[in-house]
Scaffold this motif. Structure first.
Motif, mmCIF file in Angstrom:
data_model
loop_
_atom_site.group_PDB
_atom_site.id
_atom_site.type_symbol
_atom_site.label_atom_id
_atom_site.label_comp_id
_atom_site.label_asym_id
_atom_site.label_seq_id
_atom_site.Cartn_x
_atom_site.Cartn_y
_atom_site.Cartn_z
ATOM 1 N N ILE A 1 0.926 -1.223 0.119
ATOM 2 C CA ILE A 1 -0.180 0.023 0.291
ATOM 3 C C ILE A 1 0.727 1.130 0.153
ATOM 4 O O ILE A 1 1.820 1.299 0.847
ATOM 5 C CB ILE A 1 -0.901 0.034 1.280
ATOM 6 N N CYS A 2 0.696 2.216 -0.894
ATOM 7 C CA CYS A 2 1.330 3.424 -1.081
ATOM 8 C C CYS A 2 2.686 3.155 -1.092
ATOM 9 O O CYS A 2 3.396 2.944 -2.006
ATOM 10 C CB CYS A 2 0.910 4.260 0.022
ATOM 11 N N ASN A 3 3.785 3.484 0.073
ATOM 12 C CA ASN A 3 5.088 3.227 -0.002
ATOM 13 C C ASN A 3 5.448 1.635 -0.446
ATOM 14 O O ASN A 3 6.213 1.396 -0.829
ATOM 15 C CB ASN A 3 5.600 3.959 1.369
ATOM 16 N N GLY A 4 4.527 0.879 0.262
ATOM 17 C CA GLY A 4 4.732 -0.608 -0.257
ATOM 18 C C GLY A 4 4.487 -0.730 -1.524
ATOM 19 O O GLY A 4 5.230 -1.649 -2.020
ATOM 20 N N PHE A 5 3.488 -0.093 -2.262
ATOM 21 C CA PHE A 5 3.336 -0.592 -3.594
ATOM 22 C C PHE A 5 4.582 0.223 -4.287
ATOM 23 O O PHE A 5 5.080 -0.420 -5.344
ATOM 24 C CB PHE A 5 2.201 0.601 -4.071
ATOM 25 N N GLN A 6 5.237 1.193 -3.931
ATOM 26 C CA GLN A 6 6.402 1.752 -4.571
ATOM 27 C C GLN A 6 7.573 1.067 -4.328
ATOM 28 O O GLN A 6 8.651 0.606 -5.232
ATOM 29 C CB GLN A 6 6.778 3.406 -3.653
ATOM 30 N N VAL A 7 7.563 0.322 -3.121
ATOM 31 C CA VAL A 7 8.626 -1.012 -2.926
ATOM 32 C C VAL A 7 8.453 -2.108 -3.766
ATOM 33 O O VAL A 7 9.474 -2.524 -4.400
ATOM 34 C CB VAL A 7 8.447 -1.316 -1.245
ATOM 35 N N LEU A 8 7.524 -2.374 -3.744
ATOM 36 C CA LEU A 8 7.053 -3.764 -4.872
ATOM 37 C C LEU A 8 7.161 -3.489 -6.347
ATOM 38 O O LEU A 8 7.838 -4.145 -6.974
ATOM 39 C CB LEU A 8 5.554 -4.058 -4.618
ATOM 40 N N VAL A 9 7.020 -2.157 -6.885
ATOM 41 C CA VAL A 9 7.500 -2.052 -8.283
ATOM 42 C C VAL A 9 8.851 -1.752 -8.491
ATOM 43 O O VAL A 9 9.465 -2.250 -9.138
ATOM 44 C CB VAL A 9 6.592 -0.537 -8.425
ATOM 45 N N LYS A 10 9.612 -1.084 -7.497
ATOM 46 C CA LYS A 10 11.110 -0.762 -7.484
ATOM 47 C C LYS A 10 11.662 -2.078 -7.411
ATOM 48 O O LYS A 10 12.874 -2.356 -7.752
ATOM 49 C CB LYS A 10 11.287 0.409 -6.624
ATOM 50 N N ILE B 1 12.444 -10.807 -11.187
ATOM 51 C CA ILE B 1 12.386 -9.601 -10.449
ATOM 52 C C ILE B 1 13.115 -8.355 -11.178
ATOM 53 O O ILE B 1 14.208 -7.990 -10.513
ATOM 54 C CB ILE B 1 12.746 -9.707 -9.077
ATOM 55 N N LEU B 2 12.511 -7.759 -12.097
ATOM 56 C CA LEU B 2 13.229 -6.806 -12.859
ATOM 57 C C LEU B 2 12.145 -5.426 -12.772
ATOM 58 O O LEU B 2 10.944 -5.721 -13.114
ATOM 59 C CB LEU B 2 13.279 -7.317 -14.288
ATOM 60 N N GLN B 3 12.562 -4.418 -12.439
ATOM 61 C CA GLN B 3 11.800 -3.311 -12.424
ATOM 62 C C GLN B 3 11.314 -2.765 -13.823
ATOM 63 O O GLN B 3 12.134 -2.525 -14.845
ATOM 64 C CB GLN B 3 12.458 -1.945 -11.764
ATOM 65 N N GLN B 4 9.917 -2.796 -13.923
ATOM 66 C CA GLN B 4 9.507 -2.677 -15.485
ATOM 67 C C GLN B 4 8.446 -1.316 -15.414
ATOM 68 O O GLN B 4 8.191 -0.691 -16.495
ATOM 69 C CB GLN B 4 8.634 -3.815 -15.759
ATOM 70 N N ALA B 5 8.591 -0.637 -14.323
ATOM 71 C CA ALA B 5 7.516 0.506 -14.151
ATOM 72 C C ALA B 5 8.137 1.598 -12.960
ATOM 73 O O ALA B 5 8.928 0.949 -12.349
ATOM 74 C CB ALA B 5 6.037 0.150 -14.224
#
Lengths: 805, 259
Positions: free
Chosen positions: B94-103, B114-118
């Motif tokens: 959630i929020c920062n957690g989303f940012q963490v998962l994407v990054k 596990i490659l950053q795509q967005a």
């Protein structure tokens, strides 16, 4: 390492004052002489560490000399009376008289403590961070909020921060750059800087910032005021603290650097254009460090690992350790202090106000357990020494003694000074009725004049929407805010107070509100203070709070108290605090003062002082937040009432200010009436008879009703003939814009009319209109003519456009 | 037995209290664990059914939002988390957690590596903003949103929430039905600021991985658990529970029946 002896033993008075001035010690002659006498007895000169320790501990900032000293006071030329301790005899006396059983700790710890529920108490503190914010708005405001959060953490054995408040007083944001005094930042830059500072610190800490205010006056240009507040939640069995000889002195949190040296004494000086060169007096904040401290400390608290705690604020270790060891003694080894970088002198380590540091008294058997928690949270903790039974403050560096003083002298050696205070009622020019907008009812232009005036007040910076500020603060984090700062059909109306439920799953809530009326102080600080209390309480009542479980905080920001006229106003304001708090039965639990808010323009030689500014913050325990109401009009057909009598009190009003006048008829508080009104409204809301309720204050009935209408997205038809009023009022403009205290505009469902009016028995109340089906906002005057005819979205547009940044 | 939820925190996490409360309210046994404990091996993630990374400013969001936390996951916990995901367990950011998962490359996870795509970039308004937003719940494999109302209302509070990716990636996310939440305008028009509060590409507010078991979202479901959280509860008739609660209930129910 370099420790200097300061040659004061044989210094004459001139030399003593030079030492004080050049060292930025802010000590006066009597204080320098007392120090000279003490060291003459000891038989040596003081070290720089000792002299600096005394200067910090005895600073106005730390010891509140003005509020605790003697004052010779004369009012309107009457006989001089001696006030022995202004704080004791006014504000603290009120708390004593009111004697509420739910007051747990008042005026002793870092914040006041009141009862919340069976398990928790609540702590509340508001502080100023004015001088640093004038020089470096972002850093000053950020460390302001950081500092007051540490006050909650340093109260009892540590409270969990659950709510922030902030109030800014600033110069006018559209001020001409050429008119800026030399060395002063433009108010718009200060505004953006302080908002960003509070935003970045508060949001990162994960504490909702859900209540506040922003005030504008050109006299704040050189001395902006930044008030930061924090509410904390603390278990009932963690509210006491003690220090036992042998306990280890543990510093926890950030490292120590050269930032923030002399902050305490700096804040006891007037500013001028050289102040910005004193760069090191502003601290540097790091919210994530502070968040880690919270995470570690609350665990250590719950495990019972320490016996006492305080924050490292003004004066750094010198104040924190000096205070904690006041009744025991302390031995500190400065070489154990972790530093940001090498090269600090011992006195710098000792005085640094580097942020995010707490000092704990830890029984030696608990050290390992504490260190384990700190390790797990990646927080640095260091043992600096121990508390002793010597009643001495001994500071060593690599085994060499750099300070050795009696705690008694440090804490009781300060000579009490007598200050002079005078106060005289000023006479301001009074406008002629004929020159004021909307007073000439023979003319056809009157309707448009009054409508224009309403637009003008709504769009003036003091009244206009502060949504630009509010949305930059996270006011939802922690999941407990149930009445938000912005309310209404489009989530953008001006709520009166916020309500939070700090224990999730429980409907028990805290209402937090504030009141501040510096413009009234131009006429009389007594009525300014009284009105600020009345306003803070009205805000509490308007959302469904009560007077029975409400506590107050005072924050005085004043000019130089060594000037008798400034101090005279302070006495007036403090007396009002006593009188009104006692009348309403709402005790003060904590407070703070920031004096010397003056700026010397070295180009013109002009002395710029702020308007005397008393911020009153109120906190109320509300048993069931499900009963709360908001200020937005709810349904077409609802009946609109004004409760409380309107007097001819335009002195200091927005209506006068728009036309260049201050006037003299300042709003008074009539606490007997006020208390009856507030109690009745509180009960009516409790019994769910009220659908919307709004504090009637700045801009009077006109602004209050307009705000209710546009916050609800509905029209309103009002008739001023039914407003309960003083017989002397004959002009619509007075009725519409007078800012008399203890009034509310509210709306109810038509079917509750009988019950509501019965609940208001014996109180001045008038049915003044209805919430409309259409968006028309129409007001009829005393002569039955339409004096305002507009649409609510017009009103809202004027209110919103000023700060659409 | 109640499903076990691990709420993972670190320095600067600050929505942990309400996230733990939300899972407890939804019927889970919830532990709040510092990442140091996971890295040190004191806590085993495989002992849990759901991993949640709450909002906040992990490590101050220094460098960029969530990136330091993401790097810790990538370089110290990758094996554990891939095992966790492959075993059918759930992750919510959630929020920062989303940012963490994407990054960290755990979302959108188009190739299951596990490659950053967005990324989640600075808001279009260039500042932190806290406001309530209307969301459309898209049809997707996401297990957290099954049976939700087609439109929900939640608050956002962030400075770096603008979801953005190269068009081919966005196309793929869309065609995989990995878009879970879209910002919408309440009156049915194309959303503009502030309905889309941050200027996200294609108005994306939340996405899942292709299995639907990893969800990341900028809005805060843990801040709307009861009607008293709603900004207009004093003027509107509302159901007792908030829109956010169903997301936690779905996670707990799924874990109960499948794990």
């Amino acid at each position: 390492m370099n420790v200097k002896q300061i040659r004061i033993l044989h210094a004459d008075d001139t030399a003593l004052m030079r030492i004080s001035r050049e060292g930025l010690l802010s000590l006066n002659l009597a204080e320098m002489q007392a120090i000279q006498a003490y060291f003459a007895d000891v038989g040596r000169d003081p070290t720089d560490v000792e002299l600096e320790t005394l200067a910090q501990t005895w600073s106005e900032h730390c010891v509140h000399k003005t509020f605790r000293g003697l004052i010779e006071y004369s009012e309107d030329g009457s006989e001089t009376v001696v006030i022995d301790g202004l704080l004791q005899t006014t504000i603290m006396r009120a708390t004593h008289t009111i004697d509420k059983s739910w007051c747990v700790s008042t005026f002793s710890d870092n914040a006041g403590i009141i009862e919340f529920d069976d398990e928790y108490n609540v702590v509340f503190k508001v502080e100023t961070h004015n001088h640093p914010s004038a020089i470096e708005p972002y850093g000053g405001a950020g460390t302001g909020i950081g500092g007051v959060i540490r006050d909650s953490l340093g109260t009892g054995l540590g409270a969990k921060p659950v709510l922030n408040t902030d109030v800014f007083c600033l110069g006018l944001p559209n001020m001409d750059y050429d008119a800026l005094p030399k060395g002063v930042l433009h108010p718009k830059r200060v505004f953006k800087g302080v908002v960003a500072g509070v935003r970045d610190y508060g949001n990162r800490m994960g504490i909702p910032t859900a209540n506040g205010a922003v005030l504008f006056d050109d006299r704040y240009t050189a001395n902006p005021l930044v008030f930061c507040g924090n509410v904390g939640l603390i278990p009932k069995n963690r509210c006491g603290k003690e220090v036992i000889p042998g306990d280890r002195i543990v510093a926890l949190g950030g490292r120590t650097g050269r930032d923030g040296i002399h902050g305490a004494t700096f804040s006891s000086l007037e500013l001028d254009d050289t102040s910005e060169t004193l760069g090191s007096v502003v601290q540097i904040g790091n919210p994530i460090m502070e968040k880690k401290i919270v995470d570690a400390l609350l665990q250590a608290r719950d495990c019972g690992l320490f016996r006492s705690i305080t924050d490292c604020g003004a004066g750094g270790f010198s104040s924190a350790i000096g205070e904690m060891g006041q009744h025991t003694g302390a031995e500190v080894h400065l070489e154990n202090v972790p530093l940001k970088y090498a090269g600090l002198e011992p006195w710098e380590v000792w005085l640094s106000e580097a942020q995010e540091r707490m000092v704990l008294a830890v029984p030696s058997e608990n050290l390992d357990a504490l260190m384990q928690i700190c390790d797990a949270e990646s927080v640095e903790a260091s043992v600096l020494g121990k508390f002793t039974d010597s009643r001495k403050l001994r500071v060593l560096f690599d085994g060499e003694i750099v300070a050795d003083m009696d705690m008694d002298f440090l804490h009781s050696g300060l000579p009490r000074i007598t200050k002079k205070a005078v106060w005289e009622l000023p006479q301001h020019p009074e406008p002629n009725a004929s020159e004021l907008a909307g007073t000439d009812f023979c003319s056809k232009s009157s309707q448009s004049e009054i409508t224009e005036m309403l637009f003008k007040i709504l769009s003036s910076p003091n009244v206009a929407s502060k949504e630009w500020v509010i949305r930059q603060y996270d006011h939802e984090v922690q999941g407990g805010i149930v009445v938000k700062p912005l309310v209404g059909s489009e989530n953008d109306g001006p709520g009166d107070a916020c309500i939070t439920t700090p224990v999730l799953g429980s409907r028990r809530g805290l209402v937090v509100a504030n009141g501040v009326h510096p413009r009234y102080a131009d006429i009389d600080p007594y009525h300014s203070a009284a009105s600020a209390i009345d306003e803070a309480l009205r805000n509490v009542i308007a959302v469904g709070g009560n007077l029975e479980h409400t506590a107050l905080l005072d924050n005085f920001s004043w000019g130089n108290p060594d000037k008798p006229d400034r101090l005279g106003g302070l006495v007036r304001a403090a007396r009002a605090c006593h009188d009104i708090a006692v009348a309403y039965g709402t005790p003060f639990i904590s407070g703070k003062d920031s004096l010397y808010n003056e700026y010397r323009d070295t180009t013109t030689g002009e002395q710029l002082a702020i308007p005397p500014t008393l911020l009153i913050s109120a906190i109320c325990v509300m048993p069931d937040v499900g009963k709360a109401v908001t200020m937005d009009a709810k349904s077409p057909g609802d009946l609109v009432y004004i409760v409380g009598e309107t007097y001819s009190e335009l002195g200091g009003s927005h209506y006068y200010a728009m036309q260049g006048y201050i006037g003299n008829d300042v709003p008074n508080v009539r606490p007997k009436e006020g208390k009856r009104t507030m109690t009745a409204i509180s009960r009516a809301i409790e019994n769910q008879l009220v659908r919307a309720c709004h504090d009637c204050s700045e801009g009077g009935i006109g602004v209050a009703a307009a705000e209710m209408a546009f916050a609800g997205g509905m029209g309103m038809q009002l008739d001023l003939a039914n407003v309960p009023r003083d017989a002397s009022i004959t002009a619509d403009s007075v009725l519409l814009f007078s800012e008399s205290n203890s009034r509310f505009v509210l709306s109810i469902a038509p079917e509750n009319r009988g019950a509501f009016e019965a609940a208001m028995a014996g109180i001045a109340v008038g049915l003044i209109g209805t919430v409309g089906e259409t968006s028309d906002f129409v007001v009829k005057g005393l002569r039955r003519e339409t004096i305002i005819q507009t649409a609510t979205n017009q009103l809202k547009e004027h209110w919103k456009r000023t700060f659409r940044w | 037995m109640k499903p076990r939820v691990l709420v993972l925190r670190t320095a600067g996490t600050n929505c942990d209290y309400e996230t733990v409360y939300a899972f407890q309210l939804a019927g889970a046994n919830t532990d709040l664990i510092h990442i140091n404990s996971l890295i040190a091996g004191q806590t085993k993630v495989m002992n849990y059914h759901v991993l949640a990374i709450p909002g906040g400013f992990s490590y101050g969001d220094d460098i960029a939002a969530g990136i330091l936390f993401a790097n810790q996951i990538k370089y110290k916990l990758a094996d554990q988390l891939v095992e966790f995901v492959e075993s059918g367990r759930l992750i919510l950011g959630i929020c920062n957690g989303f940012q963490v998962l994407v990054k960290a490359g755990l979302l959108p996870r188009l190739d299951r590596g596990i490659l950053q795509q967005a990324t989640l970039a600075m808001n279009g308004s260039a500042k932190f903003e806290c406001r309530w937003v209307h969301l459309e719940v898209k049809k997707s494999p996401c297990v957290f949103t099954q049976g939700l109302n087609p439109q929900i209302y939640l608050p956002v509070a962030h400075a770096e929430g603008r979801f953005t990716a190269p068009n081919p990636i966005l196309d793929q996310i869309e065609s995989n039905r990995q878009i879970v939440f879209l910002y919408i305008s309440p009156n049915g028009y194309a959303p503009k600021y502030p309905d889309n509060p941050n200027g996200s590409d294609r108005h994306i507010a939340g996405i899942c991985d292709s299995t639907g078991r990893i969800l990341g979202m900028m809005p805060h479901p843990e801040r709307f658990l009861t009607r008293f959280n709603h900004p207009r509860w004093t003027r509107e008739r509302l159901p007792k529970g908030g829109d956010g609660l169903s997301i936690f209930r779905n996670a707990v129910d799924y874990a109960q029946s499948n794990l």
